[in-house]
Design a protein around this motif. Structure first.
Motif, short mmCIF file in Angstrom:
data_model
loop_
_atom_site.label_atom_id
_atom_site.label_comp_id
_atom_site.label_asym_id
_atom_site.label_seq_id
_atom_site.Cartn_x
_atom_site.Cartn_y
_atom_site.Cartn_z
N PHE A 123 -7.53 2.75 -10.31
CA PHE A 123 -6.34 3.26 -10.99
C PHE A 123 -6.30 2.82 -12.45
O PHE A 123 -6.17 1.64 -12.75
CB PHE A 123 -5.07 2.76 -10.29
CG PHE A 123 -4.71 3.55 -9.06
CD1 PHE A 123 -5.54 4.52 -8.55
CD2 PHE A 123 -3.51 3.30 -8.41
CE1 PHE A 123 -5.20 5.24 -7.41
CE2 PHE A 123 -3.15 4.00 -7.27
CZ PHE A 123 -3.99 4.99 -6.78
N ASN A 124 -6.36 3.78 -13.36
CA ASN A 124 -6.24 3.48 -14.78
C ASN A 124 -4.80 3.10 -15.13
O ASN A 124 -3.86 3.37 -14.38
CB ASN A 124 -6.70 4.67 -15.63
CG ASN A 124 -6.06 5.97 -15.21
OD1 ASN A 124 -6.40 6.51 -14.16
ND2 ASN A 124 -5.14 6.48 -16.02
N ASN A 176 2.77 5.38 -14.28
CA ASN A 176 3.43 6.56 -13.74
C ASN A 176 3.82 6.39 -12.28
O ASN A 176 4.75 7.03 -11.79
CB ASN A 176 2.52 7.79 -13.89
CG ASN A 176 2.40 8.23 -15.33
OD1 ASN A 176 3.09 7.72 -16.20
ND2 ASN A 176 1.49 9.16 -15.57
N PHE A 177 3.10 5.52 -11.57
CA PHE A 177 3.39 5.24 -10.16
C PHE A 177 4.29 4.02 -9.98
O PHE A 177 4.62 3.67 -8.85
CB PHE A 177 2.08 5.01 -9.40
CG PHE A 177 1.60 6.19 -8.61
CD1 PHE A 177 2.40 6.80 -7.66
CD2 PHE A 177 0.32 6.69 -8.81
CE1 PHE A 177 1.96 7.88 -6.93
CE2 PHE A 177 -0.14 7.79 -8.08
CZ PHE A 177 0.69 8.37 -7.13
N ASN A 178 4.61 3.35 -11.09
CA ASN A 178 5.38 2.12 -11.03
C ASN A 178 4.65 1.04 -10.23
O ASN A 178 5.23 0.32 -9.42
CB ASN A 178 6.78 2.35 -10.44
CG ASN A 178 7.72 1.18 -10.67
OD1 ASN A 178 7.66 0.52 -11.69
ND2 ASN A 178 8.59 0.91 -9.71
N LYS A 233 5.81 -2.61 -8.07
CA LYS A 233 6.68 -3.44 -8.90
C LYS A 233 8.04 -3.67 -8.27
O LYS A 233 8.73 -4.63 -8.60
CB LYS A 233 6.85 -2.77 -10.27
CG LYS A 233 5.59 -2.75 -11.11
CD LYS A 233 5.85 -2.04 -12.43
CE LYS A 233 4.60 -1.97 -13.28
NZ LYS A 233 4.83 -1.23 -14.55
N SER A 234 8.45 -2.79 -7.38
CA SER A 234 9.76 -2.89 -6.74
C SER A 234 9.71 -3.64 -5.41
O SER A 234 10.72 -3.79 -4.73
CB SER A 234 10.35 -1.49 -6.51
OG SER A 234 10.47 -0.80 -7.73
N GLU A 249 7.12 12.69 -9.78
CA GLU A 249 7.66 12.26 -8.50
C GLU A 249 8.29 10.87 -8.56
O GLU A 249 9.10 10.53 -7.69
CB GLU A 249 6.57 12.26 -7.42
CG GLU A 249 6.13 13.64 -7.00
CD GLU A 249 5.29 13.60 -5.73
OE1 GLU A 249 5.26 12.56 -5.06
OE2 GLU A 249 4.66 14.64 -5.41
N ASN A 250 7.95 10.10 -9.56
CA ASN A 250 8.42 8.71 -9.60
C ASN A 250 9.35 8.40 -10.75
O ASN A 250 9.63 7.22 -11.03
CB ASN A 250 7.20 7.76 -9.66
CG ASN A 250 6.40 7.78 -8.37
OD1 ASN A 250 6.77 7.14 -7.40
ND2 ASN A 250 5.30 8.52 -8.36
N GLN A 251 9.84 9.40 -11.44
CA GLN A 251 10.78 9.18 -12.52
C GLN A 251 12.11 8.69 -11.98
O GLN A 251 12.55 9.11 -10.93
CB GLN A 251 10.98 10.48 -13.32
CG GLN A 251 9.83 10.81 -14.24
CD GLN A 251 10.08 12.08 -15.03
OE1 GLN A 251 10.72 13.03 -14.54
NE2 GLN A 251 9.57 12.14 -16.24
#
Length: 220
Positions: A138-139, A145-147, A166-167, A218-220
């Motif tokens: 994963f860059n 973008n995926f958090n 992160k959550s 999808e993750n905003q």
């Protein structure tokens, strides 16, 4: 150890483009560990992660082909890192495991029909007399973008996917180990993927052009 230093069909560490890329991205490193770390980040962030790029073409999985395209999925990026390491006289091999990915996009999961990724690939580098795992999939942009926390590599400890995002939500679980290989066992890995993801290989029209943007939406 010699077999982990030699070029192979897929790990074509003797290809001029691979050598140039590795030389350019490791020149700031004075030790093997420093060179390995430089190569890890060059592949992680310089080659875009693209899980929609899997195709049943043997040639597409060569390190030089991945480098030329500038994108690839986990196995493709692991192959490239192994080739770069071998070009710098650092022993390298490939490792594989089935993983459960909790941070998939809806479109990709529909195509795959599952959140289990079979034959997820990573690289093992022989540094300071031991094998160390490095996962350059994963860059950084995609992680944001995926958090998800970007996966760091210091050259002394195994670097595999964080179990949580992160959550604090589950991110990835390793569910089955397939061992390590001196070259990519492509026929075996492809057969397993085609068996597990028939729709993915049949419905090419539904593949996304930009996985990173898809993840961001999808993750905003």
């Amino acid at each position: 150890m010699e077999e982990y230093l030699q070029p192979t069909y897929f790990i074509d560490s003797d290809h001029p483009a691979v050598i140039e890329f590795a030389n350019r991205n490791s020149k700031s490193g004075e030790t093997e560990i420093q060179k390995a770390v430089c190569l890890y980040y060059a592949v992680r962030d310089g080659i875009r992660y693209n899980p929609y790029s899997i195709e049943p073409l043997k040639e597409s999985m060569k390190a030089s082909s991945v480098l030329n395209k500038g994108h690839g999925y986990c196995v493709a990026k692991a192959v490239l890192l192994a080739a770069c390491a071998r070009s710098q006289k650092i022993p390298a091999r490939l490792g594989f495991a089935d993983v459960k990915n909790h941070l998939n996009t809806k479109r990709l999961e529909e195509l795959m029909g599952t959140d289990v990724f079979v034959y997820h690939g990573y690289t093992e580098l022989f540094l300071t007399n031991k094998w160390v795992k490095a996962t350059p999939a994963f860059n950084l942009t995609l992680c944001n973008n995926f958090n998800v926390k970007p996966l760091e590599f210091g050259g002394t400890k195994d670097s595999i996917f964080h179990p949580f995002d992160k959550s604090g939500n589950k991110h990835m679980e390793y569910v089955k180990d397939h061992g390590t290989f001196a070259d990519l066992p492509w026929d075996k890995a492809l057969a397993e993927m085609m068996k597990c993801y028939p729709v993915y290989f049949e419905d090419l029209e539904r593949r996304s052009k930009d996985f990173s943007t898809e993840a961001l939406k999808e993750n905003q």
